[in-house]
Design a protein around this motif. Structure first.
Motif, short mmCIF file in Angstrom:
data_model
loop_
_atom_site.label_atom_id
_atom_site.label_comp_id
_atom_site.label_asym_id
_atom_site.label_seq_id
_atom_site.Cartn_x
_atom_site.Cartn_y
_atom_site.Cartn_z
N VAL A 4 -3.71 -38.30 14.15
CA VAL A 4 -2.62 -38.28 13.68
C VAL A 4 -1.31 -39.24 14.36
O VAL A 4 -1.57 -38.98 15.60
CB VAL A 4 -2.05 -36.69 13.54
N ILE A 5 -0.52 -39.92 13.77
CA ILE A 5 0.44 -40.59 14.63
C ILE A 5 1.60 -39.68 14.69
O ILE A 5 2.10 -39.10 13.65
CB ILE A 5 0.61 -41.85 13.83
N THR A 6 2.21 -39.70 15.80
CA THR A 6 3.44 -38.95 16.07
C THR A 6 4.72 -39.50 16.24
O THR A 6 4.91 -40.69 16.03
CB THR A 6 2.98 -38.02 17.34
N GLN A 7 5.81 -38.82 16.55
CA GLN A 7 7.07 -39.65 16.69
C GLN A 7 7.39 -40.74 17.85
O GLN A 7 8.45 -41.42 17.59
CB GLN A 7 8.01 -38.52 16.70
N SER A 8 6.44 -40.64 18.71
CA SER A 8 6.70 -41.82 19.57
C SER A 8 5.98 -42.97 19.18
O SER A 8 5.76 -43.84 19.88
CB SER A 8 5.91 -41.37 20.98
N SER A 11 5.14 -48.57 16.40
CA SER A 11 4.86 -49.46 15.04
C SER A 11 4.62 -51.25 15.56
O SER A 11 5.09 -51.94 14.84
CB SER A 11 6.20 -49.48 14.24
N ASP A 12 3.87 -51.24 16.53
CA ASP A 12 3.46 -52.79 16.77
C ASP A 12 2.34 -53.16 16.03
O ASP A 12 1.97 -54.38 16.27
CB ASP A 12 3.48 -52.76 18.35
N GLY A 13 1.71 -52.19 15.44
CA GLY A 13 0.37 -52.59 14.71
C GLY A 13 -0.89 -52.74 15.61
O GLY A 13 -1.92 -52.96 14.71
N SER A 14 -0.77 -52.39 16.79
CA SER A 14 -2.06 -52.65 17.36
C SER A 14 -3.24 -51.67 16.68
O SER A 14 -4.36 -52.30 16.88
CB SER A 14 -1.76 -52.28 18.96
N CYS A 15 -2.84 -50.63 16.45
CA CYS A 15 -3.77 -49.49 15.81
C CYS A 15 -4.33 -50.13 14.42
O CYS A 15 -5.37 -49.92 14.19
CB CYS A 15 -3.17 -48.22 15.68
N ILE A 24 -5.11 -46.89 8.34
CA ILE A 24 -3.46 -46.98 8.97
C ILE A 24 -2.64 -47.89 8.24
O ILE A 24 -2.82 -49.22 7.85
CB ILE A 24 -3.40 -47.20 10.51
N HIS A 25 -1.30 -47.32 7.59
CA HIS A 25 -0.43 -48.22 6.73
C HIS A 25 0.92 -47.74 7.18
O HIS A 25 1.09 -46.66 7.55
CB HIS A 25 -0.97 -48.10 5.24
N CYS A 52 -8.12 -46.09 17.22
CA CYS A 52 -6.57 -46.39 17.42
C CYS A 52 -6.14 -45.70 18.62
O CYS A 52 -4.88 -46.04 19.11
CB CYS A 52 -6.10 -45.49 15.91
N VAL A 53 -6.75 -44.69 18.95
CA VAL A 53 -6.35 -43.83 20.33
C VAL A 53 -5.99 -44.76 21.38
O VAL A 53 -5.16 -45.03 22.19
CB VAL A 53 -7.08 -42.63 20.77
#
Length: 561
Positions: A4-8, A11-15, A24-25, A52-53
């Motif tokens: 899960v992606i959280t509020q921090s 959005s640089d797209g590395s994941c 991941i979109h 992604c982590v």
């Protein structure tokens, strides 16, 4: 067990590029990426590989069974981005693979491509990273402060330490032998734009939008008025704002504007100082907060709840960590908008707002009150601020809110750069995909480029600067390969000698590492993440404490530069 992606999320797209199953979109090749409030992991398609982590530079991704109570709403938020599908279908039918965008390839033989990057914030560091993906490129990064990383250091709230973790990536970039820092050096003062071009094939400006948009109403000149961005800089110990007078001896603060920066200020001003004491908050700000009399911060917006400017992740984070309330009239506005609004993102915000308690009287515990449809008319007071007079938006009805501090948070504005054209209306440097253009002819200005907010205006998030910088760098390299960039006229080593002759207090990469180490050591002594220097002279002194390199290494470094 999906991640899960959280509020921090930054959005640089590395994941996105690390994910082997395209779950991941939005991805950088999709239209919504540039304006996305966050990225989302598809819980159906996720194979729990964890790639992604490790790719995420800010630690924003975690397995769904390891989330804190405050992060649990992000399980549904990630999943809601994706359409329903049959049980045997893993990938949404509307999805497409996000191609790994190739790094630009320097194909010209001869001398290395040498680029100056002016500004060491996210746009500048992402640009440096993109340039240094291959051999044959050297990058010199300039910043007027002795410390790098721009708004990540001075603009991210101190209670968002995960977001500041992106500096670990920036540190890896700056440790490369082809990279050099010229900190405490101001382009236009210590070296001119024309001189920069004499020492580099190209100059890439990533100076952001340093000015606040100002509210033009009576009373804004009174003591007790200011801006939210200046206050965040003061909280973070930015040397230009370390002496800012922030008076918290009154019960109420009004913040005009309801974007993410407004939420940051309100959250910090109402937080328990003990919870901030271990962060990198400035000692002055922490001391002021410990003596604060503030019991309510009112965040006032011109428009209604459905048009709230803050992002959904920031609202979730705020309501899970602070006391947030509405008054009865605003709660009714939320209920009305819930019936009439069709935008899914706005509806998600409204559903959270609808659950906020209704409160009228100031409570003992500091809280945040969201207020809507209030157009500021004038700031009230004689010798200093004592309130704000609003008009109910679209009516002549007046409303007074008493306050001892009034902060505006209505956006940023770029500033002209000496030697470059400037579009006053857009408050940005005129450009085509990062190539600076002459507004009179539309022709590119040879060797001059922009990225970040000075290129596109103050939009997007930290990670948005990555794709922005990638576009600019790709065009810069194309121009170099086409022979459109003249080579540096000065000999290697001349740049370093020139700047040191004009700015003896230049801070290089070793100097920054000495400042960094000293701040961390000071923080450890106080059980904090770091204790920042807030005075330039102290920063320069800490940088000077670094052991000088041996003569042979200094000579070699001079030859290489």
């Amino acid at each position: 067990m999906p991640h899960v992606i959280t509020q921090s999320c930054c959005s640089d797209g590395s994941c996105v590029y690390a994910c082997p199953v395209n779950c991941i979109h939005p991805s950088p090749d999709e239209p919504g990426f540039g304006t996305a409030e966050m990225l989302h992991i598809d819980p159906v398609a996720c194979v729990d590989c964890g790639a992604c982590v490790s790719a995420c530079p800010v630690g924003a991704i975690a397995p769904d069974n390891r989330l804190t109570a405050e992060q649990l709403p992000f399980v549904a938020l990630n999943a809601a981005y994706y359409p329903e599908r049959p049980a045997d279908v893993k990938v949404p039918p509307t999805s497409k693979l996000a191609p790994v965008l190739p790094a630009p390839q320097v194909r010209r033989g001869g001398a290395d491509l040498t680029v100056a990057v002016v500004g060491s914030g996210p746009a500048g560091m992402y640009a440096a990273d993109e340039l240094l993906t291959q051999k044959g490129v050297r990058v010199n990064v300039f910043d007027k402060l002795p410390t790098p990383f721009g708004l990540v250091r001075a603009g991210v709230a101190p209670d968002h330490q995960n977001t500041k973790g992106v500096t670990r990536l920036f540190e890896r970039i700056s440790s490369r032998s082809e990279f050099a820092f010229y900190l405490n050096v101001e382009v236009g003062e210590h070296i001119s734009h024309a001189e920069m071009l004499q020492h580099h094939h190209a100059v890439l400006y990533t100076v952001g939008a340093p000015n606040d948009r100002r509210l033009d109403i009576a009373g804004m000149e009174l003591p007790g008025t200011g801006t939210a961005t200046e206050t965040v800089a003061w909280i973070n110990g930015h040397p230009d704002f370390a002496g800012l007078a922030v008076d918290l001896r009154h019960e109420r603060v009004v913040v005009i504007g309801n974007g993410n920066v407004a939420l940051d200020v309100a959250r910090i001003l109402t937080a328990d100082p003990d919870a901030l004491a271990r962060t990198d908050i400035s000692a002055t700000a922490l001391r002021t907060l410990r003596n604060s009399a503030v019991r309510e911060v009112v965040i006032a917006a011109r428009r209604g709840p459905a048009d709230s400017a803050f992002t959904l992740p920031e609202l979730i984070g705020l309501t899970s960590t602070a006391d947030v309330v509405l008054d009865a009239d605003d709660h009714a506005l939320v209920q009305r908008d819930l019936v009439t609004t069709t935008d899914p993102l706005a509806l998600a915000k409204l559903e959270i707002l609808a659950k906020l308690p209704v409160a009228a009287d100031i409570a003992r515990r500091p809280r945040i009150r969201l207020a809507y449809r209030l157009t500021p008319h004038r700031v009230l007071g004689t010798e200093r601020v004592d309130g704000v007079e609003f008009r109910r938006t679209g009516t002549d009805e007046s409303l007074r809110i008493d306050a001892g501090l009034v902060l505006t948070s209505i956006g940023y504005r770029g500033a002209p750069i000496a030697g470059l054209p400037f579009d006053e209306a857009a408050a940005a440097v005129p450009n085509r995909d990062g190539r600076v253009v002459d507004p009179a002819t539309g022709d590119p200005v040879a060797g001059v480029y922009v990225a970040g907010w000075i290129k596109r205006g103050p939009t997007g998030f930290i990670g948005t600067n990555k794709s922005c910088a990638m576009q600019t760098v790709a065009n810069l390299v194309d121009d170099f390969n086409a022979g459109l960039l003249g080579g540096p006229a000065a000999r290697p080593g001349a740049l370093d000698k020139l700047i040191r002759s004009r700015q003896p207090d230049l801070v290089d990469a070793a100097g920054w590492r000495a400042i960094d180490a000293a701040e961390i050591a000071r923080g450890e002594a106080e059980d904090r993440v770091r204790a920042k220097f807030t005075d330039v002279a102290d920063m320069v002194a800490a940088a000077a404490a670094v052991d000088p390199p041996p003569v042979a290494r200094r000579l070699l470094a001079g030859l290489l530069r």
